[in-house]
Motif scaffolding. Structure first.
Motif, PDB file in Angstrom:
ATOM      1  N   GLY A  45       0.812  -1.202   0.000  1.00 33.95           N
ATOM      2  CA  GLY A  45       0.000   0.000   0.000  1.00 33.95           C
ATOM      3  C   GLY A  45       0.849   1.257   0.000  1.00 33.95           C
ATOM      4  N   GLU A  46       0.225   2.380   0.273  1.00 35.75           N
ATOM      5  CA  GLU A  46       0.933   3.660   0.241  1.00 35.75           C
ATOM      6  C   GLU A  46       1.819   3.853   1.469  1.00 35.75           C
ATOM      7  OE1 GLU A  46      -2.034   6.638  -0.252  1.00 35.75           O
ATOM      8  OE2 GLU A  46      -2.700   5.835  -2.169  1.00 35.75           O
ATOM      9  N   THR A  47       1.341   3.415   2.635  1.00 36.87           N
ATOM     10  CA  THR A  47       2.099   3.657   3.862  1.00 36.87           C
ATOM     11  C   THR A  47       2.906   2.451   4.299  1.00 36.87           C
ATOM     12  OG1 THR A  47       0.248   2.961   5.246  1.00 36.87           O
ATOM     13  CG2 THR A  47       0.375   5.308   4.682  1.00 36.87           C
ATOM     14  N   GLY A  48       2.553   1.264   3.846  1.00 39.90           N
ATOM     15  CA  GLY A  48       3.277   0.060   4.224  1.00 39.90           C
ATOM     16  C   GLY A  48       2.974  -0.438   5.619  1.00 39.90           C
ATOM     17  N   GLU A  49       1.942   0.118   6.261  1.00 42.08           N
ATOM     18  CA  GLU A  49       1.687  -0.256   7.640  1.00 42.08           C
ATOM     19  C   GLU A  49       1.010  -1.616   7.789  1.00 42.08           C
ATOM     20  OE1 GLU A  49      -2.406   2.334   8.248  1.00 42.08           O
ATOM     21  OE2 GLU A  49      -0.848   2.414   9.752  1.00 42.08           O
ATOM     22  N   MET A  50       0.316  -2.097   6.750  1.00 44.28           N
ATOM     23  CA  MET A  50      -0.337  -3.408   6.874  1.00 44.28           C
ATOM     24  C   MET A  50       0.699  -4.520   6.976  1.00 44.28           C
ATOM     25  SD  MET A  50      -3.939  -3.525   4.771  1.00 44.28           S
ATOM     26  CE  MET A  50      -3.219  -4.295   3.396  1.00 44.28           C
ATOM     27  N   ALA A  51       1.678  -4.513   6.092  1.00 40.57           N
ATOM     28  CA  ALA A  51       2.693  -5.572   6.086  1.00 40.57           C
ATOM     29  C   ALA A  51       3.561  -5.530   7.343  1.00 40.57           C
ATOM     30  CB  ALA A  51       3.566  -5.462   4.844  1.00 40.57           C
ATOM     31  N   SER A  52       3.785  -4.348   7.868  1.00 41.00           N
ATOM     32  CA  SER A  52       4.638  -4.237   9.053  1.00 41.00           C
ATOM     33  C   SER A  52       3.876  -4.469  10.356  1.00 41.00           C
ATOM     34  CB  SER A  52       5.306  -2.867   9.092  1.00 41.00           C
ATOM     35  OG  SER A  52       4.335  -1.854   9.236  1.00 41.00           O
ATOM     36  N   SER A  53       2.565  -4.680  10.286  1.00 44.05           N
ATOM     37  CA  SER A  53       1.779  -4.847  11.507  1.00 44.05           C
ATOM     38  C   SER A  53       1.466  -6.303  11.829  1.00 44.05           C
ATOM     39  CB  SER A  53       0.474  -4.053  11.395  1.00 44.05           C
ATOM     40  OG  SER A  53      -0.358  -4.654  10.429  1.00 44.05           O
ATOM     41  N   VAL A  54       2.094  -7.255  11.146  1.00 45.01           N
ATOM     42  CA  VAL A  54       1.878  -8.675  11.436  1.00 45.01           C
ATOM     43  C   VAL A  54       2.521  -8.999  12.774  1.00 45.01           C
ATOM     44  CG1 VAL A  54       2.357 -11.034  10.679  1.00 45.01           C
ATOM     45  CG2 VAL A  54       1.762  -9.293   9.004  1.00 45.01           C
ATOM     46  N   GLU A  55       1.750  -9.640  13.649  1.00 42.36           N
ATOM     47  CA  GLU A  55       2.226  -9.963  14.987  1.00 42.36           C
ATOM     48  C   GLU A  55       1.917 -11.414  15.322  1.00 42.36           C
ATOM     49  OE1 GLU A  55       0.388  -7.290  17.729  1.00 42.36           O
ATOM     50  OE2 GLU A  55       1.715  -5.631  17.188  1.00 42.36           O
ATOM     51  N   THR A  56       2.715 -11.958  16.222  1.00 39.24           N
ATOM     52  CA  THR A  56       2.509 -13.302  16.748  1.00 39.24           C
ATOM     53  C   THR A  56       2.289 -13.184  18.244  1.00 39.24           C
ATOM     54  OG1 THR A  56       4.010 -14.175  15.075  1.00 39.24           O
ATOM     55  CG2 THR A  56       3.515 -15.602  16.918  1.00 39.24           C
ATOM     56  N   SER A  57       1.238 -13.825  18.742  1.00 40.11           N
ATOM     57  CA  SER A  57       0.951 -13.753  20.175  1.00 40.11           C
ATOM     58  C   SER A  57       1.889 -14.669  20.953  1.00 40.11           C
ATOM     59  CB  SER A  57      -0.503 -14.170  20.433  1.00 40.11           C
ATOM     60  OG  SER A  57      -0.639 -15.571  20.294  1.00 40.11           O
ATOM     61  N   GLY A  58       1.811 -14.557  22.248  1.00 41.29           N
ATOM     62  CA  GLY A  58       2.528 -15.501  23.096  1.00 41.29           C
ATOM     63  C   GLY A  58       1.795 -16.840  23.094  1.00 41.29           C
ATOM     64  N   PHE A  59       2.319 -17.810  23.811  1.00 40.41           N
ATOM     65  CA  PHE A  59       1.670 -19.112  23.866  1.00 40.41           C
ATOM     66  C   PHE A  59       0.336 -18.995  24.575  1.00 40.41           C
ATOM     67  CE2 PHE A  59       6.037 -20.476  23.168  1.00 40.41           C
ATOM     68  CZ  PHE A  59       5.834 -21.404  22.157  1.00 40.41           C
ATOM     69  N   LYS A  60      -0.659 -19.703  24.034  1.00 38.16           N
ATOM     70  CA  LYS A  60      -2.002 -19.684  24.596  1.00 38.16           C
ATOM     71  C   LYS A  60      -2.451 -21.107  24.858  1.00 38.16           C
ATOM     72  CE  LYS A  60      -4.915 -16.979  22.714  1.00 38.16           C
ATOM     73  NZ  LYS A  60      -5.851 -16.364  21.809  1.00 38.16           N
ATOM     74  N   GLY A  61      -3.456 -21.267  25.688  1.00 37.21           N
ATOM     75  CA  GLY A  61      -4.080 -22.561  25.899  1.00 37.21           C
ATOM     76  C   GLY A  61      -3.341 -23.495  26.833  1.00 37.21           C
TER      77      GLY A  61
END
Length: 122
Positions: A45-61
């Protein structure tokens, strides 16, 4: 050796019960790989914020006996990312999340297979 999906899932459950450290390593490596592929497939996109906003959570469950992580977009972008992915009446769908799932599934299964063999001494 694992031959089918059902046997692999059964072995993955055994791994979660018998060797939690190796199971956590497998889930962590799979989550990192998927997050990397998702960031690469996400349109810039124009700002590039979507690709840089991918995150992984900590362990769950952990209290339910599961070892899992969530992979996705952070809160500032997560509510908007579905528009380019699924499309609108003015924009055709890009389906980058589905593309990432299809691309990453065999790679993550291979990671799980290697960790199952190592963790259960098969």
């Amino acid at each position: 050796m694992t031959t089918g999906t059902e046997e692999m899932l059964a072995n993955l459950t055994k791994l979660q019960l018998n060797n939690k450290r190796v199971a956590r390593q497998a889930v962590d490596e799979g989550a990192q790989l998927f997050a990397k592929n998702l960031a690469a497939n996400t349109p810039v996109g124009e700002t590039g914020e979507m690709a840089s906003s991918v995150e992984t959570s900590g362990f769950k469950g952990a209290n339910q006996g599961l070892i899992e992580k969530d992979i996705g977009y952070n809160q500032s972008v997560g509510n908007r990312v579905h528009y380019p992915d699924t499309g609108t009446i003015f924009q055709s769908a890009q389906n980058f999340v589905e593309q990432t799932i299809n691309e990453s599934t065999p790679q993550v299964q291979e990671i799980y297979k290697e960790h199952i063999i190592k963790g259960l001494n098969l």
